[in-house]
Write an enzyme that holds these catalytic residues in place. Structure first.
Site, PDB file in Angstrom:
ATOM      1  N   TRP A 136       0.845  -1.189   0.000  1.00 44.66           N
ATOM      2  CA  TRP A 136       0.000   0.000   0.000  1.00 44.66           C
ATOM      3  C   TRP A 136       0.883   1.242   0.000  1.00 44.66           C
ATOM      4  O   TRP A 136       1.862   1.325   0.734  1.00 44.66           O
ATOM      5  CB  TRP A 136      -0.895  -0.004   1.243  1.00 44.66           C
ATOM      6  CG  TRP A 136      -1.741   1.213   1.418  1.00 44.66           C
ATOM      7  CD1 TRP A 136      -2.578   1.759   0.503  1.00 44.66           C
ATOM      8  CD2 TRP A 136      -1.855   2.007   2.607  1.00 44.66           C
ATOM      9  NE1 TRP A 136      -3.215   2.863   1.034  1.00 44.66           N
ATOM     10  CE2 TRP A 136      -2.789   3.035   2.328  1.00 44.66           C
ATOM     11  CE3 TRP A 136      -1.263   1.954   3.868  1.00 44.66           C
ATOM     12  CZ2 TRP A 136      -3.147   3.999   3.270  1.00 44.66           C
ATOM     13  CZ3 TRP A 136      -1.623   2.923   4.807  1.00 44.66           C
ATOM     14  CH2 TRP A 136      -2.557   3.927   4.514  1.00 44.66           C
TER      15      TRP A 136
ATOM     16  N   TYR B 215      -4.890  -0.369  -4.837  1.00 42.73           N
ATOM     17  CA  TYR B 215      -3.607   0.304  -4.626  1.00 42.73           C
ATOM     18  C   TYR B 215      -3.034   0.770  -5.961  1.00 42.73           C
ATOM     19  O   TYR B 215      -2.808  -0.032  -6.868  1.00 42.73           O
ATOM     20  CB  TYR B 215      -2.608  -0.616  -3.933  1.00 42.73           C
ATOM     21  CG  TYR B 215      -3.003  -1.071  -2.543  1.00 42.73           C
ATOM     22  CD1 TYR B 215      -4.014  -0.435  -1.825  1.00 42.73           C
ATOM     23  CD2 TYR B 215      -2.352  -2.140  -1.936  1.00 42.73           C
ATOM     24  CE1 TYR B 215      -4.380  -0.859  -0.554  1.00 42.73           C
ATOM     25  CE2 TYR B 215      -2.704  -2.571  -0.651  1.00 42.73           C
ATOM     26  CZ  TYR B 215      -3.722  -1.925   0.026  1.00 42.73           C
ATOM     27  OH  TYR B 215      -4.068  -2.350   1.285  1.00 42.73           O
TER      28      TYR B 215
ATOM     29  N   GLN C 171      -8.392  -7.884   8.685  1.00 39.04           N
ATOM     30  CA  GLN C 171      -7.255  -6.984   8.491  1.00 39.04           C
ATOM     31  C   GLN C 171      -7.641  -5.574   8.949  1.00 39.04           C
ATOM     32  O   GLN C 171      -8.151  -4.769   8.174  1.00 39.04           O
ATOM     33  CB  GLN C 171      -6.780  -6.972   7.037  1.00 39.04           C
ATOM     34  CG  GLN C 171      -5.493  -6.184   6.869  1.00 39.04           C
ATOM     35  CD  GLN C 171      -4.935  -6.262   5.451  1.00 39.04           C
ATOM     36  OE1 GLN C 171      -4.627  -5.227   4.853  1.00 39.04           O
ATOM     37  NE2 GLN C 171      -4.775  -7.450   4.907  1.00 39.04           N
TER      38      GLN C 171
ATOM     39  N   PRO D 125       1.100  -0.870  11.761  1.00 34.01           N
ATOM     40  CA  PRO D 125       1.582  -1.089  13.127  1.00 34.01           C
ATOM     41  C   PRO D 125       2.463   0.044  13.629  1.00 34.01           C
ATOM     42  O   PRO D 125       2.641   0.194  14.836  1.00 34.01           O
ATOM     43  CB  PRO D 125       2.374  -2.396  13.013  1.00 34.01           C
ATOM     44  CG  PRO D 125       2.792  -2.467  11.578  1.00 34.01           C
ATOM     45  CD  PRO D 125       1.643  -1.867  10.816  1.00 34.01           C
TER      46      PRO D 125
ATOM     47  N   LYS E 197      10.163   9.763  14.112  1.00 37.71           N
ATOM     48  CA  LYS E 197      10.803  10.767  13.250  1.00 37.71           C
ATOM     49  C   LYS E 197      10.064  12.102  13.222  1.00 37.71           C
ATOM     50  O   LYS E 197      10.632  13.115  12.795  1.00 37.71           O
ATOM     51  CB  LYS E 197      10.954  10.228  11.832  1.00 37.71           C
ATOM     52  CG  LYS E 197       9.651   9.940  11.103  1.00 37.71           C
ATOM     53  CD  LYS E 197       9.944   9.305   9.741  1.00 37.71           C
ATOM     54  CE  LYS E 197       8.674   8.888   9.007  1.00 37.71           C
ATOM     55  NZ  LYS E 197       8.982   8.209   7.734  1.00 37.71           N
TER      56      LYS E 197
ATOM     57  N   GLY F 152       5.369  -2.158   5.065  1.00 40.00           N
ATOM     58  CA  GLY F 152       5.777  -1.735   3.729  1.00 40.00           C
ATOM     59  C   GLY F 152       7.178  -1.179   3.765  1.00 40.00           C
ATOM     60  O   GLY F 152       7.808  -1.091   4.821  1.00 40.00           O
TER      61      GLY F 152
ATOM     62  N   GLN G   7      14.845  -0.695   4.796  1.00 38.50           N
ATOM     63  CA  GLN G   7      13.736  -0.689   5.749  1.00 38.50           C
ATOM     64  C   GLN G   7      13.233  -2.102   5.997  1.00 38.50           C
ATOM     65  O   GLN G   7      12.904  -2.457   7.133  1.00 38.50           O
ATOM     66  CB  GLN G   7      12.601   0.195   5.225  1.00 38.50           C
ATOM     67  CG  GLN G   7      12.928   1.675   5.209  1.00 38.50           C
ATOM     68  CD  GLN G   7      11.818   2.505   4.597  1.00 38.50           C
ATOM     69  OE1 GLN G   7      11.103   2.048   3.709  1.00 38.50           O
ATOM     70  NE2 GLN G   7      11.673   3.729   5.064  1.00 38.50           N
TER      71      GLN G   7
END
Length: 334
Positions: free
Chosen positions: A21, A54, A177, A207, A216, A283, A289
């Site tokens: 996404w 998406y 979900q 999450p 950040k 993601g 990451q």
């Protein structure tokens, strides 16, 4: 990587699941998207989640291309149906039999696969009889186009009725979900208990609360990077971007350090402590990451750490079960 059963089924999925996404087909170039998928595979992730909406179907295409050549039996591929796609005609949305049957065929073509492991109702359709929706899902399963069925952002009552119909129709509804994080716990009062009773697992999205739990974004400072700096996303994140929330989130930093984790890893590990959660959707806009986030797999947070997190966040946590219904579309979006 750790693996968990999805609901009351024999299907195992990676507890860190790669979701695309807001990335594939939109925010990142295809080459980078492919590198992120490769990083996920290298890290032991076998489960990949997408949706036809998406990037208006482009995300499915990119994921299909990125997974091409992999052994299909070694992967779990999930997608979803509900939101408008294509030219947004009057039947290009919702959970009618017509839209479901046409959408599954389009998704399989874009994903370059004969079946998906899990096909999910992306929202509840208030304009289509639930019996029609569940019969269409039953036929998709019988045709071998999906192995299991799930839902996304349904209320506890909607899940109960969907589960009842699935049993009558002879297929398994095994997953939900929802959004779930340290800051957004609206599924805990009603959805989680209902699902635990019915043998349904959660595959949770956001999450990290759309990046806020990474730490950040700082109180008193306008965001200059990430989703919050994007005008199209910043509005949807406004409740998270208050000084009160951001100050509380900064209180998680010493807790993460003491646990030997980064703040994103702490956030992911936190949702995985819930026994009804089968996987956290994560993601990435760059491979690094992925490599960092998978280190949350298998992490056990002790009770004192969980208590410190609750103390740090205090009253900024949203727990109201009614928010699932309030945030749901009350009519199809054309």
């Amino acid at each position: 990587m750790e693996f968990r059963y999805l609901g009351n089924s024999g299907l195992k999925i990676s507890e860190i699941t790669y979701g695309n996404w807001l990335t594939h087909g939109s925010q990142v170039e295809n080459e980078v998207a492919h590198a992120c998928v490769r990083a996920a595979l290298d890290a032991g992730i076998t489960t990949f989640d997408t949706a036809d909406v998406y990037a208006n179907t482009k995300a499915e295409t990119v994921l299909g291309e990125a997974l091409a050549g992999e052994r299909r039996e070694s992967l779990e591929i999930f997608t979803k149906v509900y939101w408008p796609t294509g030219p947004r005609g009057h039947n290009d949305t919702g959970l009618s039999r017509k839209h479901i049957m046409e959408s599954i065929n389009g998704s399989l073509t874009r994903l370059q696969t004969d079946y998906v492991d899990l096909y999910q109702a992306h929202r509840y359709d208030t304009e289509t009889p639930l019996e029609e929706t569940m019969q269409a899902f039953a036929d998709v399963v019988r045709q071998g186009k999906a192995l299991y069925i799930g839902v996304s952002e349904w209320t506890a009552d909607q899940i109960r009725e969907g589960h009842r119909l699935s049993k009558e129709l002879g297929f398994q509804l095994i997953s939900s979900q929802p959004q779930y994080s340290m800051l957004w716990r609206v599924i805990e009062p009603e959805v989680v208990p209902a699902c635990a009773e019915l043998g349904i697992s959660q595959i949770v999205w956001s999450p990290m609360a759309q990046g806020v739990l990474s730490g950040k974004y700082l109180p008193g400072q306008a965001p200059t990077e990430g989703r919050a700096a994007d005008p199209s996303m910043g509005k949807s994140m406004s409740d998270y971007l208050t000084d009160e929330v951001l100050t509380a989130v900064q209180g998680l930093k010493p807790i993460a350090e003491e646990a030997g984790l980064t703040m994103p890893q702490l956030a992911i590990a936190w949702v995985l402590q819930n026994p009804n959660v089968a996987a956290a959707l994560v993601g990435a806009s760059k491979p690094e990451q992925v490599e960092a986030n998978v280190k949350a797999a298998g992490v056990k947070l002790e009770d004192d750490v969980m208590a410190k997190i609750d103390e740090a966040l205090g009253d900024v946590v949203v727990r109201d079960a009614a928010m699932t219904q309030e945030n749901a579309p009350q009519a199809r979006v054309a």
